[in-house]
Design a protein around this motif. Structure first.
Motif, PDB file in Angstrom:
ATOM      1  N   LEU A  98      -0.707 -13.127 -20.348  1.00  0.00           N
ATOM      2  CA  LEU A  98      -0.544 -12.104 -19.330  1.00  0.00           C
ATOM      3  C   LEU A  98      -1.636 -11.067 -19.501  1.00  0.00           C
ATOM      4  O   LEU A  98      -1.758 -10.445 -20.559  1.00  0.00           O
ATOM      5  CB  LEU A  98       0.833 -11.434 -19.443  1.00  0.00           C
ATOM      6  CG  LEU A  98       1.066 -10.177 -18.591  1.00  0.00           C
ATOM      7  CD1 LEU A  98       0.910 -10.477 -17.108  1.00  0.00           C
ATOM      8  CD2 LEU A  98       2.445  -9.576 -18.881  1.00  0.00           C
ATOM      9  N   PHE A  99      -2.457 -10.908 -18.462  1.00  0.00           N
ATOM     10  CA  PHE A  99      -3.499  -9.890 -18.445  1.00  0.00           C
ATOM     11  C   PHE A  99      -3.109  -8.825 -17.433  1.00  0.00           C
ATOM     12  O   PHE A  99      -2.777  -9.135 -16.286  1.00  0.00           O
ATOM     13  CB  PHE A  99      -4.855 -10.487 -18.053  1.00  0.00           C
ATOM     14  CG  PHE A  99      -5.376 -11.522 -19.014  1.00  0.00           C
ATOM     15  CD1 PHE A  99      -5.896 -11.151 -20.244  1.00  0.00           C
ATOM     16  CD2 PHE A  99      -5.349 -12.863 -18.675  1.00  0.00           C
ATOM     17  CE1 PHE A  99      -6.383 -12.105 -21.137  1.00  0.00           C
ATOM     18  CE2 PHE A  99      -5.834 -13.829 -19.545  1.00  0.00           C
ATOM     19  CZ  PHE A  99      -6.345 -13.448 -20.780  1.00  0.00           C
ATOM     20  N   GLU A 100      -3.162  -7.563 -17.866  1.00  0.00           N
ATOM     21  CA  GLU A 100      -2.850  -6.460 -16.978  1.00  0.00           C
ATOM     22  C   GLU A 100      -4.072  -5.568 -16.810  1.00  0.00           C
ATOM     23  O   GLU A 100      -4.871  -5.412 -17.741  1.00  0.00           O
ATOM     24  CB  GLU A 100      -1.672  -5.650 -17.523  1.00  0.00           C
ATOM     25  CG  GLU A 100      -0.377  -6.459 -17.602  1.00  0.00           C
ATOM     26  CD  GLU A 100       0.813  -5.621 -18.054  1.00  0.00           C
ATOM     27  OE1 GLU A 100       0.619  -4.399 -18.307  1.00  0.00           O
ATOM     28  OE2 GLU A 100       1.919  -6.166 -18.156  1.00  0.00           O
ATOM     29  N   TYR A 101      -4.206  -4.973 -15.627  1.00  0.00           N
ATOM     30  CA  TYR A 101      -5.386  -4.192 -15.287  1.00  0.00           C
ATOM     31  C   TYR A 101      -4.968  -2.811 -14.788  1.00  0.00           C
ATOM     32  O   TYR A 101      -4.483  -2.669 -13.656  1.00  0.00           O
ATOM     33  CB  TYR A 101      -6.200  -4.908 -14.206  1.00  0.00           C
ATOM     34  CG  TYR A 101      -6.672  -6.279 -14.630  1.00  0.00           C
ATOM     35  CD1 TYR A 101      -7.887  -6.451 -15.289  1.00  0.00           C
ATOM     36  CD2 TYR A 101      -5.886  -7.405 -14.391  1.00  0.00           C
ATOM     37  CE1 TYR A 101      -8.311  -7.706 -15.687  1.00  0.00           C
ATOM     38  CE2 TYR A 101      -6.303  -8.671 -14.785  1.00  0.00           C
ATOM     39  CZ  TYR A 101      -7.519  -8.808 -15.437  1.00  0.00           C
ATOM     40  OH  TYR A 101      -7.931 -10.059 -15.838  1.00  0.00           O
ATOM     41  N   PRO A 102      -5.141  -1.774 -15.610  1.00  0.00           N
ATOM     42  CA  PRO A 102      -4.806  -0.421 -15.161  1.00  0.00           C
ATOM     43  C   PRO A 102      -5.724   0.014 -14.015  1.00  0.00           C
ATOM     44  O   PRO A 102      -6.906  -0.326 -13.977  1.00  0.00           O
ATOM     45  CB  PRO A 102      -5.044   0.434 -16.409  1.00  0.00           C
ATOM     46  CG  PRO A 102      -5.050  -0.531 -17.554  1.00  0.00           C
ATOM     47  CD  PRO A 102      -5.586  -1.814 -17.008  1.00  0.00           C
TER      48      PRO A 102
END
Length: 319
Positions: free
Chosen positions: A290-294
């Motif tokens: 899981l990659f999250e991008y602020p």
């Protein structure tokens, strides 16, 4: 005669047909598992301008007796032993009346095509020149059927290795990707960006789009949702029904890794949906990232090159 790449089927306000008993509702995973999804040969309908190192075509296949069109890319390189790896590319929600086969997702398809994948982006029924009526993904099995038949058709394409095909999906296409993976174990890997991948309780109660988009109130999709709730009850009053139609209840069936990418500030689909799926995948003992991008949006546009590189690398490892 050139193909009409934009005219979608008109949405009808005719009365909806009555629904079957809950045990035979066609969106149930166990009911869909009993169907066959043979696809067909991919037929080249039109040759488009080429990409940097790949050819582009409009191709068609058969799904539920309907002729469905899509964008097909094929590398210029010599065919490797066993064939090229392939990707079925599932687009997100676009109003059917404005959908164009060759518009949107241009950079996304290009990244996978440049990397040596045969990419097939089906239009789904009622979109572009595809036959049938566009009635939405979440309340009817139609788009899932088109997705599985697209996968079966790509497996039959002469330069593709049938055992090295993955699926990429964005938003609504992520919902379709997850469903397809639990229904067909031959799908080797799935990358889902900003996906509608939470259980139905969250889709119904915790999905509040802040971008003002989505189907109009009187669309077939919205009307069918209302009819289903009135017929079968809510996830609180009838959880067994809603669990039976949710791919999240069948994660043990997955036969390949899942990559999730989501912007934390997504105003269309909340990042909580991908986090919920990640929790379910971990509980099921499945491989996922899981990659999250602020500070990014639904299309991960501010980190697009990074996100595409990650997905290309994911499919290279997984296929």
């Amino acid at each position: 005669m050139p193909l009409l790449l934009g005219a979608a089927a008109a949405q009808s306000a005719a009365p909806l047909p009555s629904l079957p008993p809950a045990a035979t509702f066609p969106l149930r995973i166990d009911i869909m598992s009993q169907r066959s999804y043979p696809g067909s040969d991919l037929v080249i309908e039109q040759t488009l301008s080429s990409g940097v190192n790949y050819k582009r075509y409009i191709a068609s296949y058969r799904s539920d007796g309907l002729k469905i069109y899509g964008l097909l890319t094929v590398p210029n390189a010599a065919v490797p032993k066993g064939g090229f790896p392939g990707l079925v590319f599932m687009h997100g929600y676009i109003p059917p009346n404005v959908y164009r086969t060759t518009e949107r997702y241009i950079a996304y398809v290009d990244a996978f095509a440049r990397a040596g994948f045969v990419v097939f982006k089906p239009d789904l029924r009622g979109h572009g020149s595809s036959q049938g009526e566009a009635q939405g993904a979440y309340w009817r099995p139609d788009y899932t059927i088109d997705t599985l038949n697209a996968f079966a058709s790509l497996r039959r394409f002469k330069t593709v290795n049938a055992d090295r095909i993955g699926m990429w999906g964005h938003s609504m296409g992520g919902y379709l990707t997850l469903r397809a993976m639990v229904l067909d174990k031959r799908i080797k890997a799935g990358s889902i960006w900003g996906g509608v991948v939470a259980p139905y309780n969250d889709i119904l109660n915790n999905w509040h789009r802040r971008d003002g988009g989505g189907p109009p109130p009187n669309s077939p999709s919205r009307r069918t949702r209302t009819q289903i709730l009135e017929t079968y009850g809510t996830p609180q009053t009838n959880p067994s029904f809603w669990n039976a139609i949710s791919a999240n209840s069948y994660l043990a069936r997955l036969n390949g890794p899942v990559e999730l990418q989501h912007a934390i500030g997504d105003a269309t689909v909340p990042v909580a949906f991908s986090r919920s799926l990640a929790t379910g995948l971990r509980a099921a003992g499945k491989t996922y990232t899981l990659f999250e991008y602020p500070g990014d949006d639904h299309n991960i546009s501010r980190n697009l090159s990074t996100a595409l590189r990650r997905s290309v690398e994911f499919f290279r490892r997984s296929l």
